[in-house]
Structure formats: C-alpha cells, structure tokens
Motif scaffolding. Structure first.
Motif, short mmCIF file in Angstrom:
data_model
loop_
_atom_site.label_atom_id
_atom_site.label_comp_id
_atom_site.label_asym_id
_atom_site.label_seq_id
_atom_site.Cartn_x
_atom_site.Cartn_y
_atom_site.Cartn_z
N SER A 98 38.52 35.69 35.01
CA SER A 98 39.36 34.86 34.14
C SER A 98 40.81 34.77 34.62
CB SER A 98 39.33 35.40 32.72
OG SER A 98 39.80 36.74 32.68
N VAL A 99 41.23 35.70 35.48
CA VAL A 99 42.62 35.69 35.94
C VAL A 99 42.74 35.51 37.45
CG1 VAL A 99 43.22 37.20 34.03
CG2 VAL A 99 42.86 38.19 36.31
N LYS A 100 41.62 35.49 38.13
CA LYS A 100 41.64 35.38 39.59
C LYS A 100 42.36 34.10 40.01
CE LYS A 100 37.93 37.03 41.23
NZ LYS A 100 36.51 37.21 41.62
N GLY A 101 43.27 34.25 40.96
CA GLY A 101 44.04 33.11 41.43
C GLY A 101 45.31 32.87 40.64
N ARG A 102 45.45 33.51 39.50
CA ARG A 102 46.65 33.35 38.67
C ARG A 102 47.46 34.64 38.57
NH1 ARG A 102 46.23 32.38 33.44
NH2 ARG A 102 44.19 33.39 33.18
N PHE A 103 46.77 35.76 38.61
CA PHE A 103 47.43 37.07 38.47
C PHE A 103 47.39 37.80 39.81
CE2 PHE A 103 46.67 37.95 33.64
CZ PHE A 103 47.18 36.69 33.34
N THR A 104 48.43 38.55 40.09
CA THR A 104 48.49 39.33 41.32
C THR A 104 49.01 40.73 41.01
OG1 THR A 104 48.94 37.35 42.62
CG2 THR A 104 49.42 39.47 43.65
N ALA A 105 48.25 41.73 41.40
CA ALA A 105 48.67 43.12 41.24
C ALA A 105 49.29 43.60 42.54
CB ALA A 105 47.49 44.00 40.85
#
Length: 124
Positions: free
Chosen positions: A61-68
């Motif tokens: 659901s967050v892949k491509g939008r969130f970065t750790a």
C-alpha cells in the motif's frame, strides 16, 4: 532502551511528511527497524522495515510512495512519506528488534522495543 517517534502532523492529500525514530540505549545499526501504523478501529499494520544492512521492505500500500532510511551517526531512522492519501492517516510507530529475518519483519509481535506513536492525518 527508548525509541522516540516524531514528525507527524496534519497535511493535505498529495503532501509529504518525514517521520523520525530516534533511539537511545541501543544502536540502530544493529537492529531491524519496523514502521507500523494503526488507524482508529483497525489493527496495527506493517508499513516498512529497514534491516541492519540498510535494505528495505515495504507494504504494497505504500510501495513507491514511502522510503525508509537511517543515519547511523545520529542513531535515527526515517520514514519519508510522499503522495500522502487520506487512507494513510493513522498513528505511526517505530519498533526495533535485533534478530528479525525477512519472514518476520511484517509481524509486530516479533519486535522487542516500541516507541510511542506519532499521529499522521491526511485530509482530502
């Protein structure tokens, strides 16, 4: 051991936020750090994790939008959140464990240490 999550806030759809998770009492470079979130009335869900070697894994659901990412010198892990959506609204938590493997990182029960949450609210 203490994990301090911060950086939450109220934003509009499409905005960005960067969450921080600062640790004391342990060296984050030796731990897998997970990010989880929990919306009211819902179960806590996995968001992302960053391993000791800095490789990362994300919920679909967050892949491509969130970065750790992490800064070992500052003993801090970050979660950069972009293109935020209302469904991203939740209390966000960071957690740490020294011995997690890939098959375990999405499960909150495996983490030994937890920080307090930081609230993210995304308005449409």
């Amino acid at each position: 051991v203490q994990l301090q999550a911060s950086g939450g806030g109220s934003v509009q759809t499409g905005d960005s936020l960067r969450l921080s998770c600062a640790a004391s009492g342990l060296s984050l470079s030796r731990y897998t750090i997970g990010w989880f979130r929990q919306a009211p009335g819902k179960r806590r869900e996995f968001v992302a994790a960053i391993f000791r070697g800095s490789s990362t894994i994300y919920a679909d659901s967050v892949k491509g939008r969130f970065t750790a990412s992490k800064d070992n010198a500052k003993n801090t892990v970050y979660l950069q959140m972009s293109s935020l959506k209302p469904e991203d609204s939740a209390e966000y938590y960071c957690a740490a464990d020294a011995s997690l493997i890939l098959s375990s990182v999405r499960t909150d029960n495996y983490y030994d240490y937890w920080g307090q949450g930081t609230q993210v609210t995304v308005s449409s």
